[in-house]
Motif scaffolding. Structure first.
Motif, PDB file in Angstrom:
ATOM      1  N   ILE A   1       0.843  -1.196   0.000  1.00  0.00           N
ATOM      2  CA  ILE A   1       0.000   0.000   0.000  1.00  0.00           C
ATOM      3  C   ILE A   1       0.879   1.248   0.000  1.00  0.00           C
ATOM      4  O   ILE A   1       0.567   2.253  -0.654  1.00  0.00           O
ATOM      5  N   VAL A   2       2.015   1.151   0.697  1.00  0.00           N
ATOM      6  CA  VAL A   2       2.957   2.273   0.698  1.00  0.00           C
ATOM      7  C   VAL A   2       3.574   2.428  -0.692  1.00  0.00           C
ATOM      8  O   VAL A   2       3.767   3.547  -1.173  1.00  0.00           O
ATOM      9  N   ALA A   3       3.833   1.296  -1.354  1.00  0.00           N
ATOM     10  CA  ALA A   3       4.369   1.360  -2.714  1.00  0.00           C
ATOM     11  C   ALA A   3       3.424   2.148  -3.620  1.00  0.00           C
ATOM     12  O   ALA A   3       3.861   2.971  -4.430  1.00  0.00           O
ATOM     13  N   GLY A   4       2.120   1.898  -3.464  1.00  0.00           N
ATOM     14  CA  GLY A   4       1.144   2.635  -4.256  1.00  0.00           C
ATOM     15  C   GLY A   4       1.215   4.120  -3.986  1.00  0.00           C
ATOM     16  O   GLY A   4       1.231   4.952  -4.895  1.00  0.00           O
ATOM     17  N   LEU A   5       1.302   4.455  -2.699  1.00  0.00           N
ATOM     18  CA  LEU A   5       1.367   5.855  -2.292  1.00  0.00           C
ATOM     19  C   LEU A   5       2.634   6.516  -2.818  1.00  0.00           C
ATOM     20  O   LEU A   5       2.627   7.661  -3.284  1.00  0.00           O
ATOM     21  N   VAL A   6       3.717   5.745  -2.766  1.00  0.00           N
ATOM     22  CA  VAL A   6       5.012   6.225  -3.239  1.00  0.00           C
ATOM     23  C   VAL A   6       4.929   6.613  -4.713  1.00  0.00           C
ATOM     24  O   VAL A   6       5.340   7.702  -5.116  1.00  0.00           O
ATOM     25  N   LEU A   7       4.351   5.729  -5.521  1.00  0.00           N
ATOM     26  CA  LEU A   7       4.259   6.004  -6.952  1.00  0.00           C
ATOM     27  C   LEU A   7       3.303   7.156  -7.227  1.00  0.00           C
ATOM     28  O   LEU A   7       3.504   7.958  -8.135  1.00  0.00           O
ATOM     29  N   LEU A   8       2.261   7.223  -6.397  1.00  0.00           N
ATOM     30  CA  LEU A   8       1.282   8.285  -6.570  1.00  0.00           C
ATOM     31  C   LEU A   8       1.928   9.660  -6.385  1.00  0.00           C
ATOM     32  O   LEU A   8       1.525  10.635  -7.023  1.00  0.00           O
ATOM     33  N   SER A   9       2.945   9.721  -5.526  1.00  0.00           N
ATOM     34  CA  SER A   9       3.544  11.022  -5.253  1.00  0.00           C
ATOM     35  C   SER A   9       4.323  11.538  -6.457  1.00  0.00           C
ATOM     36  O   SER A   9       4.486  12.744  -6.607  1.00  0.00           O
ATOM     37  N   LEU A  10       4.796  10.645  -7.323  1.00  0.00           N
ATOM     38  CA  LEU A  10       5.539  11.135  -8.487  1.00  0.00           C
ATOM     39  C   LEU A  10       4.706  11.095  -9.769  1.00  0.00           C
ATOM     40  O   LEU A  10       4.910  11.884 -10.669  1.00  0.00           O
ATOM     41  N   TYR A  11       3.741  10.159  -9.825  1.00  0.00           N
ATOM     42  CA  TYR A  11       2.991  10.003 -11.070  1.00  0.00           C
ATOM     43  C   TYR A  11       1.505  10.315 -10.902  1.00  0.00           C
ATOM     44  O   TYR A  11       0.709  10.017 -11.769  1.00  0.00           O
ATOM     45  N   GLY A  12       1.146  10.901  -9.748  1.00  0.00           N
ATOM     46  CA  GLY A  12      -0.256  11.188  -9.483  1.00  0.00           C
ATOM     47  C   GLY A  12      -0.637  12.605  -9.840  1.00  0.00           C
ATOM     48  O   GLY A  12       0.040  13.276 -10.625  1.00  0.00           O
ATOM     49  N   ALA A  13      -1.714  13.087  -9.224  1.00  0.00           N
ATOM     50  CA  ALA A  13      -2.272  14.379  -9.589  1.00  0.00           C
ATOM     51  C   ALA A  13      -1.296  15.534  -9.332  1.00  0.00           C
ATOM     52  O   ALA A  13      -1.290  16.518 -10.052  1.00  0.00           O
ATOM     53  N   GLU A  14      -0.467  15.401  -8.278  1.00  0.00           N
ATOM     54  CA  GLU A  14       0.440  16.507  -7.948  1.00  0.00           C
ATOM     55  C   GLU A  14       1.849  16.222  -8.450  1.00  0.00           C
ATOM     56  O   GLU A  14       2.826  16.679  -7.871  1.00  0.00           O
ATOM     57  N   SER A  15       1.932  15.474  -9.533  1.00  0.00           N
ATOM     58  CA  SER A  15       3.219  15.042 -10.038  1.00  0.00           C
ATOM     59  C   SER A  15       4.146  16.204 -10.351  1.00  0.00           C
ATOM     60  O   SER A  15       3.802  17.095 -11.128  1.00  0.00           O
ATOM     61  N   PRO A  16       5.354  16.217  -9.751  1.00  0.00           N
ATOM     62  CA  PRO A  16       6.319  17.261 -10.095  1.00  0.00           C
ATOM     63  C   PRO A  16       6.827  17.112 -11.537  1.00  0.00           C
ATOM     64  O   PRO A  16       7.395  18.049 -12.082  1.00  0.00           O
ATOM     65  N   LEU A  17       6.629  15.954 -12.142  1.00  0.00           N
ATOM     66  CA  LEU A  17       7.070  15.748 -13.515  1.00  0.00           C
ATOM     67  C   LEU A  17       5.974  16.095 -14.513  1.00  0.00           C
ATOM     68  O   LEU A  17       6.198  16.086 -15.718  1.00  0.00           O
ATOM     69  N   GLY A  18       4.768  16.333 -14.003  1.00  0.00           N
ATOM     70  CA  GLY A  18       3.666  16.589 -14.905  1.00  0.00           C
ATOM     71  C   GLY A  18       3.120  15.338 -15.566  1.00  0.00           C
ATOM     72  O   GLY A  18       2.446  15.409 -16.586  1.00  0.00           O
ATOM     73  N   LEU A  19       3.443  14.170 -15.011  1.00  0.00           N
ATOM     74  CA  LEU A  19       2.914  12.928 -15.563  1.00  0.00           C
ATOM     75  C   LEU A  19       1.693  12.504 -14.746  1.00  0.00           C
ATOM     76  O   LEU A  19       1.820  12.117 -13.598  1.00  0.00           O
ATOM     77  N   HIS A  20       0.518  12.621 -15.324  1.00  0.00           N
ATOM     78  CA  HIS A  20      -0.674  12.259 -14.564  1.00  0.00           C
ATOM     79  C   HIS A  20      -1.152  10.890 -14.991  1.00  0.00           C
ATOM     80  O   HIS A  20      -2.061  10.756 -15.789  1.00  0.00           O
ATOM     81  N   TRP A  21      -0.502   9.859 -14.457  1.00  0.00           N
ATOM     82  CA  TRP A  21      -0.803   8.509 -14.883  1.00  0.00           C
ATOM     83  C   TRP A  21      -1.796   7.807 -13.971  1.00  0.00           C
ATOM     84  O   TRP A  21      -2.237   6.714 -14.291  1.00  0.00           O
ATOM     85  N   ALA A  22      -2.082   8.408 -12.817  1.00  0.00           N
ATOM     86  CA  ALA A  22      -2.994   7.746 -11.889  1.00  0.00           C
ATOM     87  C   ALA A  22      -4.344   7.563 -12.577  1.00  0.00           C
ATOM     88  O   ALA A  22      -4.742   8.359 -13.431  1.00  0.00           O
ATOM     89  N   ASN A  23      -5.041   6.498 -12.209  1.00  0.00           N
ATOM     90  CA  ASN A  23      -6.367   6.188 -12.746  1.00  0.00           C
ATOM     91  C   ASN A  23      -6.364   5.884 -14.243  1.00  0.00           C
ATOM     92  O   ASN A  23      -7.390   5.965 -14.888  1.00  0.00           O
ATOM     93  N   THR A  24      -5.223   5.546 -14.820  1.00  0.00           N
ATOM     94  CA  THR A  24      -5.214   5.081 -16.205  1.00  0.00           C
ATOM     95  C   THR A  24      -4.603   3.687 -16.220  1.00  0.00           C
ATOM     96  O   THR A  24      -4.062   3.231 -15.214  1.00  0.00           O
ATOM     97  N   SER A  25      -4.694   3.028 -17.385  1.00  0.00           N
ATOM     98  CA  SER A  25      -4.139   1.679 -17.414  1.00  0.00           C
ATOM     99  C   SER A  25      -2.618   1.724 -17.302  1.00  0.00           C
ATOM    100  O   SER A  25      -1.998   0.756 -16.905  1.00  0.00           O
TER     101      SER A  25
END
Lengths: 280, 247
Positions: B89-113
């Motif tokens: 569950i922490v792994a999910g949270l970890v990835l969400l921090s870089l690839y989620g809605a507030e992504s510092p990279l601008g990659l919004h991959w959360a909720n997609t395949s």
């Protein structure tokens, strides 16, 4: 190893090095770092440990952490005793079905945690399980209670001690044990005085890895626990709950605690292994 | 033995028996549900793709860790093991921090395949690396030097000398990585959003069947997952034996 083997450095060496660093950085290092950052850093406020204060002053959260620790420690103890004895059985004795058993040992690592939970519910479930109603009638509730959480945790971390101990047992052989036995030591004495010291480090690695895995189990525990606030909610379940309830700060803080424990476990094994390699 | 049966064997047998309790047609019906079929298909596809990625990048990582030497390599060693020890569950949270809605990279991959592939790549990272690394360390450099001195290019040496001895380890790592990918759940809960037909995987379908009090449906998908994992492990085992015989 006395001489270090190294390929001659070519541009390819550097290309590969950069690919590896970039891949690991993007996939693991940066995201893990961000969780630590988010746990302490609140937008518009700056760095604060407020989220941790809230966790430690929330009795339900403390209960969840306590439950996680109890389940992990009990499951680790069970797997320690069971793991060492089954390793002895697999390496030192011959019996029909041995090959199948040793193939089955790895099964928990490749089964989905949700399937693990489902399997346990089907057998130990209070209403329709195979053994559940009988156990319930003598007053033992397994599913939606602490024993179920312990069972699920023990299931998923079962192979870790065994996988560490078996190769070492095979390597040290039986000569010393036979010598001890011929000098009149009982089986029990031989085990305590000869075998156990030989496999000590393997057992310790196994226990550390089991502990790390047990503290973090989520899927299987989610199915069997029922996630009752203050009763069967574990720390990992609390992370999900907090995140879904828009308490991101709290979720990151608990996640940070869990992540720190697992990183410490890895570091312990890493240091022990490096020391072991030097001694050898 | 008794403990092992109570904990592992009997529960897993219970899954198979529950799945087959309604006969073959009921079993097939459960799997023909459109949403379930989509989830299973996505799971198999993602597990396969990620296993392929791991076979390539995992071997490269093992190679760099064993043969290259540079400042900070010890840190990489520790990083490799993090996905294994980190709670899912922490792994999910970890990835969400870089690839989620507030992504510092601008990659919004959360909720997609894409998030499914990402999460699987994260949790299965150590398997191939940790299988290949010890074999590569034991490998004798003399043979490589002999090949090189006989005029083999670096690529030929790799393909003809090194790769064959690594194949069993790579296959074993791939099997573990595929099996783990098929069953992944924890890291996906927060990251993928579990959208039907988009990012919902088989494990999530099982859980929703359990929660809707449909143990037969849950057991059917679970049995299906168990069979696919078993099949892949057997196939890889056979491949590996053939490679060893030929070598």
């Amino acid at each position: 190893m006395a001489e270090t083997r190294r390929s001659p450095r070519t541009p390819l060496t550097y290309v590969l090095r950069i690919i590896v660093i970039a891949y690991l950085g993007l996939l693991v290092a940066w995201p893990v770092f961000l969780v630590g950052w988010n746990a302490f850093h609140v937008p518009d406020v700056g760095f604060t440990t407020q989220a941790f204060g809230e966790i430690f002053s929330d009795p339900q959260m403390m209960h969840a952490i306590q439950l996680t620790c109890i389940a992990a420690v009990v499951a680790t103890l069970i797997n320690l005793v069971f793991g060492v004895s089954i390793s002895m059985l697999l390496v030192r004795t011959e019996f029909p079905g041995k090959r199948i058993l040793s193939a089955m040992i790895d099964l928990p690592l490749s089964v989905s945690p949700i399937v693990v939970g489902l399997a346990l519910v089907l057998v130990y479930g209070g209403r329709e399980g195979w053994l559940g109603p009988a156990l319930e009638s003598v007053g033992i509730q397994v599913i939606f209670a602490t024993p179920g959480i312990i069972l699920a945790t023990a299931f998923v971390s079962l192979p870790l001690v065994i996988r560490e101990v078996i190769p070492v047992l095979e390597e040290i052989g039986t000569e010393q044990e036979q010598a001890a036995a011929s000098l009149g030591a009982s089986t029990w004495q031989t085990f305590w005085r000869i075998t156990l010291p030989g496999i000590k480090w393997a057992v310790i690695y196994g226990v550390v890895l089991t502990l790390a895995r047990s503290l973090g189990e989520f899927g299987a525990v989610k199915v069997v626990s029922g996630n009752v606030l203050g009763q069967t909610r574990t720390a990992t379940l609390a992370v999900e709950e907090k995140y879904l309830n828009f308490d991101q700060q709290g979720a990151y803080a608990v996640a940070f605690l869990l992540a720190s424990v697992s990183v410490i476990c890895i570091l312990v094994v890493f240091v022990l292994r490096a020391r072991g390699a030097r001694v050898r | 033995m008794l403990w092992f049966s109570l904990l592992v064997l009997i529960p897993l047998v219970a899954v198979i028996i529950t799945a087959s309790s309604g006969g073959w047609s009921a079993f097939a019906n459960q799997l023909q549900n459109e949403q379930t079929a989509a989830a299973i298909w996505l799971t198999i596809r993602a597990a396969l793709v990620v296993t392929l990625i791991n076979v390539v990048i995992g071997t490269v990582i093992a190679w760099v860790l064993v043969r290259d030497k540079f400042w900070g390599k010890g840190l990489l060693e520790v990083i490799i093991d993090i996905p294994f020890a980190l709670p899912t569950i922490v792994a999910g949270l970890v990835l969400l921090s870089l690839y989620g809605a507030e992504s510092p990279l601008g990659l919004h991959w959360a909720n997609t395949s894409r998030s499914v592939y990402l999460a699987l790549a994260f949790v299965t990272l150590p398997f191939v690396v940790r299988m290949v690394q010890p074999v590569l360390e034991e490998l004798d450099a003399d043979v490589e030097e002999a090949a090189a001195s006989l005029g083999a290019s670096r690529f030929t040496t790799f393909r003809r000398i090194i790769l064959p001895s690594l194949t069993p380890a790579i296959a074993a790592g791939a099997a573990l990585s595929f099996a783990r990918g098929m069953g992944e759940y924890g890291s996906l809960v927060l990251l993928s959003g579990n959208l039907p037909f988009e990012s919902e995987v088989a494990s999530v379908r099982i859980l929703s069947a359990i929660e809707n009090d449909n143990p037969e449906g849950a057991a059917a998908i679970a049995a299906m997952l168990l069979m696919v994992s078993l099949l892949v492990i057997v196939v890889l085992d056979l491949l590996q034996r053939r490679m060893v015989r030929r070598g």
